[in-house]
Design a protein around this motif. Structure first.
Motif, PDB file in Angstrom:
ATOM      1  N   GLU A 182     -42.544 -20.437 -22.014  1.00 14.57           N
ATOM      2  CA  GLU A 182     -41.785 -19.403 -21.281  1.00 14.57           C
ATOM      3  C   GLU A 182     -40.562 -18.939 -22.063  1.00 14.57           C
ATOM      4  O   GLU A 182     -40.236 -17.745 -22.076  1.00 14.57           O
ATOM      5  CB  GLU A 182     -41.345 -19.954 -19.912  1.00 14.57           C
ATOM      6  CG  GLU A 182     -42.468 -20.066 -18.904  1.00 14.57           C
ATOM      7  CD  GLU A 182     -42.110 -20.908 -17.690  1.00 14.57           C
ATOM      8  OE1 GLU A 182     -42.893 -20.902 -16.727  1.00 14.57           O
ATOM      9  OE2 GLU A 182     -41.068 -21.598 -17.704  1.00 14.57           O
TER      10      GLU A 182
ATOM     11  N   VAL B 187     -31.856 -23.633 -25.843  1.00 17.10           N
ATOM     12  CA  VAL B 187     -32.968 -23.028 -25.097  1.00 17.10           C
ATOM     13  C   VAL B 187     -32.571 -22.981 -23.620  1.00 17.10           C
ATOM     14  O   VAL B 187     -31.598 -23.605 -23.215  1.00 17.10           O
ATOM     15  CB  VAL B 187     -34.257 -23.872 -25.241  1.00 17.10           C
ATOM     16  CG1 VAL B 187     -34.820 -23.762 -26.618  1.00 17.10           C
ATOM     17  CG2 VAL B 187     -33.983 -25.325 -24.873  1.00 17.10           C
ATOM     18  N   TYR B 188     -33.338 -22.254 -22.834  1.00 19.76           N
ATOM     19  CA  TYR B 188     -33.164 -22.327 -21.387  1.00 19.76           C
ATOM     20  C   TYR B 188     -33.920 -23.560 -20.907  1.00 19.76           C
ATOM     21  O   TYR B 188     -35.150 -23.606 -20.962  1.00 19.76           O
ATOM     22  CB  TYR B 188     -33.707 -21.070 -20.713  1.00 19.76           C
ATOM     23  CG  TYR B 188     -32.822 -19.868 -20.936  1.00 19.76           C
ATOM     24  CD1 TYR B 188     -31.600 -19.764 -20.285  1.00 19.76           C
ATOM     25  CD2 TYR B 188     -33.191 -18.849 -21.796  1.00 19.76           C
ATOM     26  CE1 TYR B 188     -30.760 -18.680 -20.497  1.00 19.76           C
ATOM     27  CE2 TYR B 188     -32.361 -17.762 -22.009  1.00 19.76           C
ATOM     28  CZ  TYR B 188     -31.156 -17.681 -21.358  1.00 19.76           C
ATOM     29  OH  TYR B 188     -30.325 -16.616 -21.562  1.00 19.76           O
ATOM     30  N   GLU B 189     -33.177 -24.533 -20.464  1.00 18.40           N
ATOM     31  CA  GLU B 189     -33.796 -25.831 -20.182  1.00 18.40           C
ATOM     32  C   GLU B 189     -34.675 -25.824 -18.936  1.00 18.40           C
ATOM     33  O   GLU B 189     -35.491 -26.725 -18.753  1.00 18.40           O
ATOM     34  CB  GLU B 189     -32.710 -26.897 -20.044  1.00 18.40           C
ATOM     35  CG  GLU B 189     -31.991 -27.138 -21.361  1.00 18.40           C
ATOM     36  CD  GLU B 189     -31.086 -28.339 -21.306  1.00 18.40           C
ATOM     37  OE1 GLU B 189     -30.599 -28.668 -20.218  1.00 18.40           O
ATOM     38  OE2 GLU B 189     -30.893 -28.953 -22.372  1.00 18.40           O
ATOM     39  N   LEU B 190     -34.501 -24.822 -18.095  1.00 14.21           N
ATOM     40  CA  LEU B 190     -35.345 -24.751 -16.898  1.00 14.21           C
ATOM     41  C   LEU B 190     -36.567 -23.871 -17.113  1.00 14.21           C
ATOM     42  O   LEU B 190     -37.259 -23.506 -16.168  1.00 14.21           O
ATOM     43  CB  LEU B 190     -34.526 -24.267 -15.697  1.00 14.21           C
ATOM     44  CG  LEU B 190     -33.466 -25.268 -15.215  1.00 14.21           C
ATOM     45  CD1 LEU B 190     -32.610 -24.683 -14.112  1.00 14.21           C
ATOM     46  CD2 LEU B 190     -34.119 -26.558 -14.724  1.00 14.21           C
ATOM     47  N   LEU B 191     -36.793 -23.497 -18.375  1.00 17.52           N
ATOM     48  CA  LEU B 191     -38.048 -22.808 -18.728  1.00 17.52           C
ATOM     49  C   LEU B 191     -38.836 -23.730 -19.651  1.00 17.52           C
ATOM     50  O   LEU B 191     -38.257 -24.557 -20.351  1.00 17.52           O
ATOM     51  CB  LEU B 191     -37.759 -21.493 -19.443  1.00 17.52           C
ATOM     52  CG  LEU B 191     -37.035 -20.389 -18.657  1.00 17.52           C
ATOM     53  CD1 LEU B 191     -36.854 -19.163 -19.538  1.00 17.52           C
ATOM     54  CD2 LEU B 191     -37.790 -20.006 -17.394  1.00 17.52           C
ATOM     55  N   THR B 192     -40.143 -23.545 -19.649  1.00 23.20           N
ATOM     56  CA  THR B 192     -40.968 -24.333 -20.577  1.00 23.20           C
ATOM     57  C   THR B 192     -40.805 -23.750 -21.983  1.00 23.20           C
ATOM     58  O   THR B 192     -40.228 -22.668 -22.155  1.00 23.20           O
ATOM     59  CB  THR B 192     -42.455 -24.248 -20.185  1.00 23.20           C
ATOM     60  OG1 THR B 192     -42.875 -22.889 -20.349  1.00 23.20           O
ATOM     61  CG2 THR B 192     -42.690 -24.688 -18.746  1.00 23.20           C
TER      62      THR B 192
ATOM     63  N   ARG C 160     -38.932 -18.633 -31.168  1.00 24.36           N
ATOM     64  CA  ARG C 160     -38.435 -17.546 -30.322  1.00 24.36           C
ATOM     65  C   ARG C 160     -37.873 -16.404 -31.175  1.00 24.36           C
ATOM     66  O   ARG C 160     -38.038 -15.236 -30.846  1.00 24.36           O
ATOM     67  CB  ARG C 160     -37.336 -18.121 -29.415  1.00 24.36           C
ATOM     68  CG  ARG C 160     -37.046 -17.310 -28.210  1.00 24.36           C
ATOM     69  CD  ARG C 160     -36.039 -18.006 -27.332  1.00 24.36           C
ATOM     70  NE  ARG C 160     -34.690 -17.882 -27.853  1.00 24.36           N
ATOM     71  CZ  ARG C 160     -33.606 -18.330 -27.212  1.00 24.36           C
ATOM     72  NH1 ARG C 160     -33.730 -18.945 -26.064  1.00 24.36           N
ATOM     73  NH2 ARG C 160     -32.404 -18.179 -27.728  1.00 24.36           N
TER      74      ARG C 160
ATOM     75  N   LEU D 106     -40.971 -28.401 -19.296  1.00 23.66           N
ATOM     76  CA  LEU D 106     -39.613 -27.848 -19.298  1.00 23.66           C
ATOM     77  C   LEU D 106     -38.882 -28.394 -20.522  1.00 23.66           C
ATOM     78  O   LEU D 106     -38.981 -29.581 -20.835  1.00 23.66           O
ATOM     79  CB  LEU D 106     -38.848 -28.249 -18.026  1.00 23.66           C
ATOM     80  CG  LEU D 106     -39.357 -27.671 -16.708  1.00 23.66           C
ATOM     81  CD1 LEU D 106     -38.414 -28.061 -15.567  1.00 23.66           C
ATOM     82  CD2 LEU D 106     -39.475 -26.150 -16.765  1.00 23.66           C
TER      83      LEU D 106
ATOM     84  N   TYR E 240     -40.407 -15.098 -23.083  1.00 25.63           N
ATOM     85  CA  TYR E 240     -39.275 -14.383 -22.481  1.00 25.63           C
ATOM     86  C   TYR E 240     -38.579 -13.525 -23.535  1.00 25.63           C
ATOM     87  O   TYR E 240     -38.371 -12.319 -23.364  1.00 25.63           O
ATOM     88  CB  TYR E 240     -38.322 -15.421 -21.888  1.00 25.63           C
ATOM     89  CG  TYR E 240     -37.015 -14.903 -21.351  1.00 25.63           C
ATOM     90  CD1 TYR E 240     -36.937 -13.702 -20.652  1.00 25.63           C
ATOM     91  CD2 TYR E 240     -35.825 -15.618 -21.524  1.00 25.63           C
ATOM     92  CE1 TYR E 240     -35.728 -13.237 -20.146  1.00 25.63           C
ATOM     93  CE2 TYR E 240     -34.622 -15.169 -21.023  1.00 25.63           C
ATOM     94  CZ  TYR E 240     -34.574 -13.978 -20.347  1.00 25.63           C
ATOM     95  OH  TYR E 240     -33.380 -13.531 -19.847  1.00 25.63           O
ATOM     96  N   TYR E 241     -38.224 -14.147 -24.662  1.00 20.37           N
ATOM     97  CA  TYR E 241     -37.529 -13.381 -25.697  1.00 20.37           C
ATOM     98  C   TYR E 241     -38.423 -12.334 -26.324  1.00 20.37           C
ATOM     99  O   TYR E 241     -37.970 -11.247 -26.680  1.00 20.37           O
ATOM    100  CB  TYR E 241     -36.924 -14.325 -26.745  1.00 20.37           C
ATOM    101  CG  TYR E 241     -35.523 -14.684 -26.360  1.00 20.37           C
ATOM    102  CD1 TYR E 241     -35.296 -15.524 -25.280  1.00 20.37           C
ATOM    103  CD2 TYR E 241     -34.423 -14.131 -27.007  1.00 20.37           C
ATOM    104  CE1 TYR E 241     -34.014 -15.823 -24.860  1.00 20.37           C
ATOM    105  CE2 TYR E 241     -33.133 -14.415 -26.593  1.00 20.37           C
ATOM    106  CZ  TYR E 241     -32.939 -15.264 -25.525  1.00 20.37           C
ATOM    107  OH  TYR E 241     -31.667 -15.550 -25.104  1.00 20.37           O
ATOM    108  N   GLY E 242     -39.692 -12.663 -26.451  1.00 24.98           N
ATOM    109  CA  GLY E 242     -40.623 -11.678 -27.020  1.00 24.98           C
ATOM    110  C   GLY E 242     -40.666 -10.412 -26.182  1.00 24.98           C
ATOM    111  O   GLY E 242     -40.605  -9.292 -26.698  1.00 24.98           O
TER     112      GLY E 242
END
Lengths: 410, 246
Positions: free
Chosen positions: B97, B89-94, B150, B134, B101-103
């Motif tokens: 998020e 995952v993007y660790e700086l996104l919750t 996701r 996060l 984001y992917y949606g």
């Protein structure tokens, strides 16, 4: 599906993540503030640790003036006022005016050569030359105000204080050239000041280092970081061409460069305040430096992206970045710091020298004949910018090709 | 509309001198859950990447939704999503998020629909209450759950799940399996699943393909394969094929 929505979403997420990344906050915001502030602080401490209280200098005003005004007196009075003004560079110094009587210009110069006390010699034609100044017919008269010997702190402060006075009313048309070779202060009524030139070279050097260094963190994280953290495959499996992914990343870096530019403007304002008296920096200088800084940062991003696309992790990418970008930048920075731009040659293959060329030619079009390309300064600036943009485009094309390799997934 | 979603004929892929796929023939239908089995390096990930147009085949024909992935990858990816094997995952996104984001990147659905689906999926995978944290503070299993959500948020017709339950606790794995079943049986989604958990294959998959050293050595329902290879369990079939005992 709107490519615009995808790119916008990508940019938003990149910026959001950048603002949550302490290392990036440091390079984009803290680092420029720190660099400018540190430099300003050093200048402030240097000036503050030395004071001119109790020091003495001579003023020999030989100016004959005319029927209505004696500009030599105006200059001498301004120097006198400065010795009583707290915060001025010669605050507390004492003026000895006895030398204006009974000595000729040449005798005074001899005395200044052999004496230990600095001397300001205002020549007899000072007012006459001042009044003859006429930009319409291109006459470039000049007079010399000699402050010798200039190997003492008070002499240096005196020269800088003269510079400040000659930029103020009523001397606003006057610019000052001071060359360490000549060891005197030359006041001319047209042209460009070497003092100013050094200031802008210094600013350009600092801006160059900051602008090249700043994108390193983002570029490494945004590209090789995706591979390192294994987020690249899912990103590339999204329904958008890779060139759009690259575009989104580049746009995000532009947004961050904007933030970076603002941090630099604030930094320069701090620097200007702290280094007041030694470096005179106005709105024009700040805007010019900021514009070049943004352009340089964009070039560094472009080159950095193509480099980072080859690296498998952020650490390697940062290493490549430093080697490929920072070393030539330091070389260019030091080459241009004291002597202006070098004559056209292989060094101009390094893109960042063109950033400095744009800035210095824009600010000092007449001083930089040695690096002239076409003879037309405006055309030269355009050519420098074109070189930089070609470099950016070529870098992005290389990055796009690298980004399109199958190997990028591994 | 044809029921065939994926069609692969005589597919070869080589990397330098290494032959990663050797003449794969495969057909997958709408609503099918297909299990792709193979040890590490057997060619599962390579096959999935070719189907999504991330890699180009060396030779052979590939069609997904009737489209050629080498030319129409973007159109295919609008209808298919991927949960890669070692993806993070993007660790700086919750968590929220990451999913939204992917949606938004993958689908044409309005933002509000994506956001609503994200909330539903977060509840389904049991991350309610932690969606605004996060993900760098999440355990490996929790991150994997976020990735599963996701992959599903854009409501794709075809989902590639490369070891979706790896690292997830027993309850979480069961939730994911329930989700996969629901997607296939109730919503007609096609799922391509790779896993090392062979009981998962029995529970979820309509058909199974076993890859050994780039070759599809067995293809059929779990029951067919057990019968064909006279084994009590698909795991025995798999081990026998990998070890070359049959």
């Amino acid at each position: 599906m709107g490519s615009r929505r995808q790119v916008t979403t990508l940019v938003k997420q990149e910026v959001r993540m950048a603002f949550r990344n302490k290392a990036l906050i440091f390079t984009f915001i803290i680092f420029p503030l720190f660099m400018w502030g540190l430099q300003g602080g050093v200048q402030f401490l240097v000036s503050d640790s030395l004071d001119t209280e109790g020091e003495e200098f001579y003023i020999a005003n030989l100016d004959e003036g005319n029927s209505t005004v004696n500009m030599g007196d105006v200059l001498a009075q301004a120097l006198d006022l400065a010795t009583h003004t707290e915060g001025s560079l010669i605050y507390g110094a004492e003026i000895n005016s006895t030398l204006s009587e009974g000595f000729g210009y040449d005798e005074l110069v001899d005395m200044a050569e052999n004496g230990r006390t600095p001397m300001v010699i205002i020549p007899e034609n000072f007012t006459a030359v001042y009044n003859r100044y006429n930009p319409a017919n291109g006459s470039v008269p000049f007079v010399e105000v000699i402050t010798r010997p200039d190997d003492s702190f008070i002499a240096s402060q005196l020269q800088n204080q003269l510079l400040i006075i000659l930029r103020s009313q009523p001397f606003t048309e006057v610019t000052v050239q001071r060359s360490t070779g000549v060891r005197s202060t030359v006041i001319s009524f047209e042209g460009e000041s070497t003092e100013d030139f050094f200031t802008i070279s210094f600013l350009a050097f600092l801006a160059l280092i900051i602008a090249v260094q700043a994108p390193a963190g983002y570029v490494s994280t945004a590209f090789s970081g995706e591979r390192e953290k294994r987020t690249m495959e899912a990103l590339l499996a999204l329904p958008m061409p890779r060139i759009l992914v690259l575009t989104g990343k580049v746009l995000a870096s532009l947004v961050l460069t904007g933030v970076f530019a603002i941090a630099n403007i604030v930094g320069m304002l701090i620097f200007a305040e702290l280094a007041k008296g030694q470096f005179e920096i106005g709105a024009t200088e700040i805007l010019a430096v900021t514009a070049v800084l943004v352009l340089t940062s964009f070039v560094a991003t472009g080159v950095g992206i193509s480099i980072a696309s080859f690296a498998k992790d952020s650490k390697t990418a940062t290493g490549y970045y430093q080697a490929v970008l920072l070393i030539p930048t330091m070389f260019v920075g030091f080459s241009t710091l004291f002597g202006g731009l070098p004559p056209l040659g292989p060094i101009y293959l390094i893109p960042f020298i063109h950033s400095i060329a744009v800035l210095e030619k824009a600010m000092f079009p007449k001083t930089l004949e040695s690096s002239s390309i076409t003879g037309d300064i405006f055309l030269d600036i355009i050519l420098h910018i074109i070189y930089l943009l070609v470099f950016v485009i070529a870098s992005f094309l290389i990055a796009a090709r690298v980004f399109d390799r199958e190997d990028i997934l591994n | 509309m044809s029921d065939v979603v994926i069609e692969v004929k005589k597919l070869y892929k080589s990397f330098g001198g290494h032959q990663a796929l050797k003449g794969i023939d495969l057909e997958l239908n709408r609503g099918e859950v297909f299990g792709l089995l193979g040890i590490n390096g057997a060619g599962k990930t390579t096959l999935i990447r070719i189907l999504l147009g991330l890699l180009r085949p060396t030779s052979g024909n590939v069609s997904v939704f009737g489209l050629d992935p080498t030319r129409r990858a973007v159109d295919i990816r609008k209808r298919a999503s991927l949960l890669p094997q070692e993806c993070q995952v993007y660790e700086l996104l919750t968590a929220y998020e990451n999913i939204v984001y992917y949606g938004k990147m993958q689908s044409e659905l309005p933002d509000k629909v994506i956001e609503s689906r994200a909330v539903d999926l977060i509840r389904l995978i049991g991350l309610e209450g932690r969606e605004n944290e996060l993900t760098k503070g999440f355990s490996g299993g929790m991150k994997r759950k976020v990735l599963v959500a996701r992959a599903m948020v854009a409501d794709p017709e075809l989902i590639f799940l490369d070891e979706p339950t790896t690292g997830i606790d027993v309850l979480g794995a069961r939730t994911v399996r329930t989700l996969i079943k629901k997607l296939s049986k109730e919503h007609g989604k096609t799922v391509v699943l790779t896993t090392h958990d062979l009981t998962e294959i029995n529970e979820l998959c309509d058909r199974v393909g076993i890859l050994v050293d780039g070759e599809l050595v067995a293809l059929g329902t779990p029951a067919d394969l057990e019968e064909k290879f006279r084994s009590a369990h698909i795991e025995d079939v798999f081990v026998a094929l990998v070890e070359g005992a049959v």
